[in-house]
Design an enzyme around this catalytic site. Structure first.
Site, PDB file in Angstrom:
ATOM      1  N   ASP A  95     -35.533  34.291  -6.494  1.00  0.00           N
ATOM      2  CA  ASP A  95     -34.570  35.041  -7.290  1.00  0.00           C
ATOM      3  C   ASP A  95     -34.807  36.533  -7.084  1.00  0.00           C
ATOM      4  O   ASP A  95     -35.917  36.963  -6.732  1.00  0.00           O
ATOM      5  CB  ASP A  95     -34.658  34.664  -8.768  1.00  0.00           C
ATOM      6  CG  ASP A  95     -36.021  34.960  -9.389  1.00  0.00           C
ATOM      7  OD1 ASP A  95     -37.032  34.701  -8.711  1.00  0.00           O
ATOM      8  OD2 ASP A  95     -36.083  35.438 -10.537  1.00  0.00           O
ATOM      9  N   GLU A 163     -38.429  34.006 -11.506  1.00  0.00           N
ATOM     10  CA  GLU A 163     -39.605  34.845 -11.743  1.00  0.00           C
ATOM     11  C   GLU A 163     -39.239  36.189 -12.345  1.00  0.00           C
ATOM     12  O   GLU A 163     -39.970  36.721 -13.189  1.00  0.00           O
ATOM     13  CB  GLU A 163     -40.369  35.065 -10.436  1.00  0.00           C
ATOM     14  CG  GLU A 163     -41.702  35.778 -10.580  1.00  0.00           C
ATOM     15  CD  GLU A 163     -41.593  37.301 -10.656  1.00  0.00           C
ATOM     16  OE1 GLU A 163     -42.524  37.930 -11.209  1.00  0.00           O
ATOM     17  OE2 GLU A 163     -40.585  37.858 -10.173  1.00  0.00           O
TER      18      GLU A 163
END
Length: 493
Positions: A95, A163
């Protein structure tokens, strides 16, 4: 004539031969807009599926997509080792943060572009470049099997899809799958080198406490000409309140010096200590790396290392206010801001949240009403950097980069480190990565150097190859001494 046998290529040569494929993979991953909190599920699902397929192709017979809810999937891949082999986890995330105003980028942020020897694109360094680094190391070991056995480790790869929010959500994922093997070593590839070509191990991280502040002074919007003067405007009051978070030198007032929130809680601490020393980050280097304009002073007091790695920092992330092209002459009844406090290593984040809230309520001007809401928290982290795996990694970095590795702190926060510490308290956690100061992660024109990817992939492959046969370092934790050049045979390099 007798047939000539060509010598086996070194790992370094094999890694170099894989870099075209690394670029292709990175281009494919950067093109997938896995922007946390903004993008729909589809690019996340496609990224997870693609990473799982790449790991399967790199020799991992078991791949799974793990999740506890409808959020992004965590890619899990395992290549089992022989009985009794150490279990090693290689971690990265796919991400990314928003590219924000894409018109400010010199090239499209979701299209990998090569310029001046670097690869540009959102996530190219943080952290899809680290995903590709892992893949390149694993492919190099896979190709080397023609000449040398695969490393005798039980190897797991975890690629996180969530994350960036900093909430350590991977802990929930791993708790939901207790059948997964417990690691002996975790390589968290989500940091970087202090300078291009200088291998760096990050041994301390600050924590993070983010809060939303709403300040109210009126029951409704008023005409600024009719009531301005005696009647307080909420936005003006908010600006005055935010200004109290720093002293006249720019040093943060939260947590207050001597408040006890900075050290000694052991919340996420290992036995290591954050690195200190005024020469660990020269001011000239910091100014150049950060792009500080001529004549603009640095803020705070103390050494650069203490201010950047070991002490707190406060940043106003956003203020909710009317845009300039839609402003009217009015007094606002309420105003909001988002504030981030980077907490010192070893601090208790919940106590910093409490101190921030107390400070804001105690300094609200003109009796304004203040509401403080916790948005997210991320614990700090201290590594125990004197273990066996650290010694093996330092030697591998030396052989791959040609210069000794440095141990430094980092000003950012990586919540997964504390999650791993909680779940696997006996594992060695090693932080490294492909970022460097020119990468400008989370900023405009993020980039990565392919040399950093290649060198770190080479080091990781050496590390995995050498770890099973390593022995505890008789020098103990005296890891600050420069390593001598390796005397290992060429085939091990």
């Amino acid at each position: 004539m007798p047939e000539t046998t060509l010598p086996a290529p070194s790992l370094a040569e094999t890694v170099r031969s894989l870099m075209t494929r690394a670029r292709d993979d990175l281009a494919e991953l950067v093109a997938l807009r896995t922007v946390v909190g903004i993008s729909p599920p589809d690019p996340f699902d496609r990224a997870a599926d693609r990473i799982a397929a790449l790991l399967s192709d790199a020799g991992f017979p078991e791949t799974r997509l793990l999740s506890t809810d409808e959020g992004p999937k965590t890619v899990y891949a395992r290549r089992p080792g022989p009985p009794g082999a150490p279990t090693v986890v290689l971690y990265a995330h796919y991400d990314v943060v928003s590219a924000q105003d894409e018109t400010t980028w010199r090239t499209p942020p979701f299209e990998l572009t090569e310029r001046d020897g670097r690869w540009y694109g959102r996530g190219s360094a943080d952290c899809k470049g680290n995903v590709v680094m892992h893949l390149t190391a694993l492919r190099a070991l896979q190709e080397a099997q023609a000449h040398e056995p695969y490393p005798g480790v039980d190897l797991v790869v975890l690629v996180d899809g969530c994350e960036e929010p900093g909430d350590g959500s991977i802990e929930k994922v791993l708790r939901a799958h207790p059948d997964l093997p417990a690691p002996d070593v975790i390589v968290v590839a989500d940091t970087g080198n202090v300078a291009p070509g200088v291998p760096t191990l990050t041994t301390s991280l600050r924590g993070m406490a983010v809060a939303e502040i709403e300040l109210s002074t009126l029951s409704e919007t008023l005409h600024s000409g009719q009531f301005g003067g005696p009647v307080p405007d909420a936005l003006t009051a908010l600006i005055r309140l935010l200004a109290t978070l720093h002293d006249s030198q720019g040093a943060p007032r939260v947590p207050a010096p001597g408040s006890g929130t900075g050290t000694g809680t052991g919340e996420s601490a290992g036995e290591g200590r954050p690195p200190r020393g005024p020469d660990e980050y020269p001011e000239a280097d910091l100014r150049a790396d950060a792009g500080v304009l001529d004549g603009v002073a640095l803020i705070g007091a103390g050494s650069i290392a203490d201010r950047l790695w070991n002490g707190p920092a406060i940043t106003v992330l956003a203020i909710q206010s009317p845009p300039l092209d839609d402003a009217v002459p009015a007094l606002l009844p309420s105003a909001k801001a988002l504030v981030s406090v980077r907490t010192p290593p070893g601090s208790a984040v919940h106590r910093v949240h409490e101190e921030l809230s107390d400070h804001l309520r105690g300094h609200a001007p003109w009796g304004a009403h203040v509401d403080v809401r916790r948005v997210t928290s991320g614990p700090s982290f201290l590594a125990d950097s004197g273990g066996r795996a650290y010694g093996v990694m330092r030697d591998a970095l030396y052989d791959a980069f040609g210069v000794p590795a440095r141990d430094v702190g980092a000003g950012g926060s990586i919540a997964v480190c504390s999650a791993f510490r909680t779940l696997y308290p006996h594992a060695e956690i090693i932080l490294c990565g492909v970022e460097d100061p020119p990468s400008h992660i989370h900023g405009t024109d993020e980039s990565v150097s392919p040399r950093e990817i290649a060198s770190l992939a080479h080091a990781e492959a050496l590390f995995l190859r050498r770890l099973p046969s390593s022995r505890p370092d008789p020098r103990g934790s005296g890891h600050d001494a420069p390593r001598i050049p390796s005397t290992r045979p060429q085939e091990d390099r």
